[in-house]
Structures are given as structure tokens and as C-alpha cells.
Design an enzyme around this catalytic site. Structure first.
Site, short mmCIF file in Angstrom:
data_model
loop_
_atom_site.label_atom_id
_atom_site.label_comp_id
_atom_site.label_asym_id
_atom_site.label_seq_id
_atom_site.Cartn_x
_atom_site.Cartn_y
_atom_site.Cartn_z
CG ASP B 200 -1.63 1.27 1.49
OD1 ASP B 200 -1.53 2.18 0.64
OD2 ASP B 200 -2.31 1.37 2.52
CB CYS B 364 -9.09 3.99 7.80
SG CYS B 364 -10.42 5.07 7.31
#
Lengths: 154, 409
Positions: B200, B364
Site C-alpha cells: 500500500d 481507518c
């Protein structure tokens, strides 16, 4: 700039630091969980209902000053009330915190709950003020599902 | 050459001071960044001079639109040193890029009893797609632990690899803590163990020089809007050989070669993974953003943010009630902290009154928050237009918050 002391009134700060009825309720016969997933506010509410009257109420959980103070003030306001009276207060608090910021809030008869009127000017914080009330609504209606401020029913 | 943040800030219309002269102190760059004139102008110019649908028109305008879109693809490939431009698939952003890998490579390759490895530092978008895949396939999901100072626990990482996972996913930079993960080292270990590696890159690509052939992972995902580009555009950068072997993600126009009544064959990579009309304005805007960042100088960007984060940590820890999370070294321009027992949302509301924009919440990354034993933190994250004055404004606003909530500082 909106005055922060309108939002964080002394009553709010005081109740957030020393929340009332911040405890489990012995022999509770109604309960509900509430969560504000965006903020992480969590509330676990317990009620002992006797002949349609709120004989005892308590909450536990974590959250911001607004959500904690709102829950604390709510428990004080609805203790001893019938479910219909509690629902009426819910509607009036909801109208107060979602009302237009440029119009004076109708706080007649709301007592200490009027301290939440400052939330109107902070749209991002309205959910914090109403979480406890949505959770109470779910508890009184025996709804088993967890309440979320992000649920479509809002 | 050090970076002149005050001069760069003038390139960003949204950051111009209010009519009364109050500056906007924008410190939520890990969430999204503001856009310079050159990006806004590139989008405007595209629509004024080159707009048509791509890859299908026979007329000159469509040829120019296609050229602009494919030029943007080559621009992205060069920016991250991709294996080939064909290995760049445009997506809506990091989230869609990772979902593409899970839905296509994952469904085709992960079977019951297999293991998929993630870390406790991953953003939900590099965790939940793998949860869903493992649930669907009956595969095991193994979460690698973090150390108390907010790094990936390398010993636990190796223990997880000993299970012979099919796929290993991790972030290059933690969005919640700013930790810079030794991506090349982790990728080497994971690939040696036979795993396909997904990184990511949402928080690294905007801030650090990224060389994918050096990192040597298999898939790398990032978002344009976190690096001065528009929202709704990002990329999955992959080894072309993997893309070739993968089934399609979404189906429709553009992704096909031939279509019969009851079946179809697929277009070449990367078009096989770009069904429907793509976000051409987004790609053009992203390319302009990458040009801007190259002009500023990517080593200068990284050095500027590291210095700013270090300065912010020094100033914040002067305040008695402040706790800073995450590592001291190997940190990008992200500083996560709390102010005594004041809830981060209350802190953020007070800061907002001083026109200081910060993020308050779980970022998150709920598994990470649980391990830090906090429900939420306040996060300040920096970019090219921030400077020491912004840190001063943050600290000044924090003092006001502390006073309001009766916290000694």
C-alpha cells in the site's frame, strides 16, 4: 468565529469529567449499544423500566466530551419519566441540536439539557450529542440491533 | 536545495489567507492534499482542447485525448520506476487498486487452507479486502504484530512467513503513525518465502522517492489526490507477467478484444483491467501533479517533511499533557498524538476554531488503535506547503484547547 464557550459550556465540561449515572444498572430490563463509527464514540445503556416508567438508568462507554456529557445529562433528565415523556424530550433535544444556528434555540422546559444548544453551530458534532438519545430510543423499543450514527434510519 | 514552502503555498488557491488575513493551517495531508494551479489548469485545458473518448475515436480529437491519457500512464510509470508502462493500471485510487488484486489475483490463486498475511499497521483498505477474500475461500488471515514504538515486528513477520503464505500485504508508510516501513527488505523476505507481495503506497508515493524495481514487490497501489492530483484517480502498478495471467476485474467496453454471443476474449494489459470510459481528466491532472513534484524535487520533499515532523514532535513534547505515538526515527511527515485525556474530537474542534485542520479519529486503522490502547488520536500530517509557522499555529491552538479543558501544559 463561533464562540467555543457556547459549545463547551461549563455544564458540558463538568458532566464530561464527572458523568452522572456512569454505572451498570442492577436488574436492568432494557439495554442497547450505540456507536458513532466515525468518531469511535461508544455507549452501552441500561434501563430498568417499571410500569412504563424509567425507574433506573445508567451508561458506560467512551467518547468525546460532548457525547459523554450528553449521555450524562440525558440520564438525569429521563430518570422517573414515562417512555412517552422520554421520547418527547428526545424529539425536542434533536430539534434543538439540529436547528438553525442563527435562530435562538427553543430550550423552554429542557432544564440542563439546554446546555447542548451550542452544538447547533457545529454540524460535525451533532451526532456526538444525539448518540445517547438514539441509544435510549432503541433500548425503550426493545430493539436488539446495535445503534449506529451511520445507520440509514438517522 | 531546501524547499521554500511559503513560496510554494502561493501556488495553491485554497491556501490563500482569508480576507481578514487569517491563514488556513492545513495539516490533514495524509487524508488529502490541496491542488496547485498547474493541476487545475491542466484539467481545464484538457477539457478545452482535447476532450473525447479514448481508444475508440477515428478523429484527431480522440487521438489527442488518447495520447494525453497514455502519456499520463508513462508519466506515472517513470515516477515510481515501474517495470513497464503497461504495468500501470489506472484505478479510482488505492482502495480500488487493492480490491482489484484481491478480486482478480486473489480469487484465482488463493484456495481453502492457504494463508494471507497482513500487518496490524495496515489501513482498512489493505485489510478488509483480504478479510473478505479469506472468508470467501476458507483461507487463514494472519496479522503481523507491531512493536510498542509503532514499527512492524520483524520477528513476527518472519514467523508469519514460516507458514508459507500465498500473499503478503503491508503499507510502505503507516497512515496513522507515519512509520516508514523497510519495504524492500520485507518484500525480499516475503518473495523468498514464495509469497506475492502487495504494498500500500498511498502514504509513501506522495512523500518519498519510490523505486518499484528496487523495492521488488509484485503490486503497488497509490492515490493521486494525496499527492496534489485530483480525487478519483490512482494506480495499481504491477509486474506485467502477473497482470497477463490474471482474469479481468470489471467487465464491459475497452477491456475486451472480441465478443461473441456467449463469451469474449480480453484486451491487452493494462486495458484488460480498465473497463468503461476511464478518468482521463484525472490522469491528466495527476501527470501535472507529478511534474510539479519533480520540479520541487522529491528528495527535497522528503527532507522537508522529515524535518517538519521532527520539529513538530519537539514542540509538541514541550507540552506536558501531549503524548506522541510512533517511532522517533524512520518517520514520514505524520505526527499522531493525544492531549491528556481530552478526546481527539474535542481537540480537533478547538483547533478548527483557530483554522488549524487536523484529523481526529481512528485513521481507518482500528486494529492499530486497539494495540496502542487508544480509541482515537489527533493526527497532523505535512506536505510541501507547510512550514514551521504551521507547527507554531498548531502548538498555540493546542494550548487553547488545554486551557479550555483544564489540562496543565
Amino acid at each position: 468565529m463561533t464562540d467555543l464557550t457556547e459549545l463547551y459550556q461549563q455544564v458540558i465540561i463538568e458532566h464530561s469529567r464527572s458523568p452522572r449515572n456512569f454505572r451498570p444498572v442492577p436488574d436492568a430490563n432494557r439495554s442497547a449499544e450505540g456507536a458513532n463509527p466515525l468518531c469511535g464514540d461508544q455507549i452501552s445503556l441500561q434501563v430498568r423500566l417499571e410500569a412504563d416508567r424509567i425507574a433506573d438508568i445508567g451508561f458506560q462507554g467512551s467518547g468525546c466530551a460532548i457525547s459523554k456529557a450528553a449521555a450524562s445529562l440525558m440520564t438525569g433528565a429521563v430518570l422517573g419519566k414515562t417512555t412517552a415523556e422520554a421520547e418527547d424530550l428526545f424529539r425536542r433535544v434533536q430539534a434543538m441540536v439540529t436547528g438553525r444556528a442563527d435562530v435562538p434555540a427553543d430550550t423552554a422546559g429542557l432544564g440542563k439539557l439546554a446546555a447542548l444548544a451550542g452544538v447547533r453551530a457545529f454540524p460535525a458534532r451533532v451526532k456526538c450529542a444525539s448518540l445517547a438519545w438514539h441509544t435510549l430510543h432503541a433500548a425503550l423499543h426493545g430493539s436488539e440491533r446495535a445503534v449506529s450514527t451511520e445507520s440509514p434510519s438517522d | 536545495v531546501p524547499l521554500d514552502a511559503a513560496r510554494l503555498r502561493r501556488d495553491f488557491p485554497l491556501l490563500h489567507p482569508a480576507p481578514d488575513g487569517t491563514p488556513l493551517v492545513y495539516l490533514d495531508n495524509a487524508a488529502t492534499t490541496q491542488k496547485p494551479h498547474v493541476v487545475l489548469d491542466a484539467i481545464q485545458r484538457y477539457y478545452e482542447t482535447s476532450n473525447a473518448n479514448v481508444h475508440r475515436g477515428a478523429y484527431d480529437l480522440a487521438v489527442r485525448a488518447t495520447a494525453a491519457y497514455e502519456q499520463a500512464r508513462r508519466r506515472v510509470a517513470a515516477f515510481v520506476n515501474a517495470w513497464t508502462p503497461e504495468g500501470v493500471v489506472f484505478t479510482r485510487g488505492t482502495t480500488e487498486a487493492i480490491n482489484l488484486v484481491a478480486a482478480s489475483w486473489g480469487r484465482a490463486n488463493v484456495r481453502a487452507g492457504d494463508c494471507v498475511v497482513v500487518t496490524a499497521m495496515d489501513h482498512h483498505s489493505n485489510l478488509v479486502p483480504w478479510q473478505l477474500l479469506c472468508q470467501e475461500k476458507g483461507a487463514a488471515l494472519r496479522m503481523v504484530e507491531v512493536t510498542p514504538d509503532g514499527r512492524i515486528d520483524l520477528e513476527d513477520f518472519d514467523r508469519a512467513l514460516a507458514r508459507g503464505p500465498r500473499l503478503v500485504a503491508f503499507p510502505h508508510v503507516s497512515n496513522a503513525l507515519g512509520t516508514i516501513v523497510p519495504a524492500a527488505d520485507l518484500a525480499r523476505r516475503a518473495r523468498s518465502a514464495g509469497a506475492v507481495v502487495v504494498v500500500d503506497g498511498a502514504q509513501s508515493t506522495p512523500h518519498l522517492p519510490v523505486d518499484l524495481q528496487a523495492i521488488d514487490c509484485d503490486f503497488y497501489a497509490f492515490s493521486g489526490h494525496k499527492m496534489l492530483g485530483p480525487m478519483g484517480i490512482g494506480a495499481l502498478v504491477a509486474r506485467p507477467s502477473l497482470l497477463e495471467a490474471m482474469p479481468p476485474y470489471q467487465a464491459g467496453g475497452e477491456m475486451i478484444a472480441r465478443v461473441w454471443d456467449d463469451h469474449a476474449s480480453w484486451n491487452q494489459v493494462p486495458h484488460k483491467f480498465e473497463a468503461g470510459t476511464p478518468n482521463v481528466e484525472g490522469a491528466v491532472g495527476l501527470a501535472a501533479a507529478l511534474d510539479y513534484l519533480e520540479t520541487v524535487g522529491r528528495p527535497a520533499v522528503a527532507a522537508h517533511e522529515t524535518a517538519l515532523a521532527r520539529h513538530a514532535i519537539a514542540r509538541l513534547t514541550e507540552l506536558e499533557g501531549v503524548t506522541v505515538y510512533g517511532p522517533v526515527t524512520d518517520r514520514a511527515g505524520v505526527v499522531s498524538f493525544s492531549l491528556a485525556d481530552v478526546h481527539p474530537h474535542d481537540v480537533a474542534t478547538v483547533l478548527d476554531q483557530e483554522r488549524v485542520c487536523v484529523r481526529a479519529g481512528h485513521h481507518c486503522a482500528q486494529p492499530l488503535m486497539r494495540r496502542l490502547n487508544v480509541a482515537a488520536t489527533v493526527r497532523a500530517s505535512f506536505y510541501v506547503y507547510n512550514d514551521a509557522g504551521d507547527v507554531d499555529a498548531l502548538v498555540g491552538a493546542l494550548r487553547k484547547a488545554a486551557a479550555l479543558f483544564g489540562v496543565p501544559v
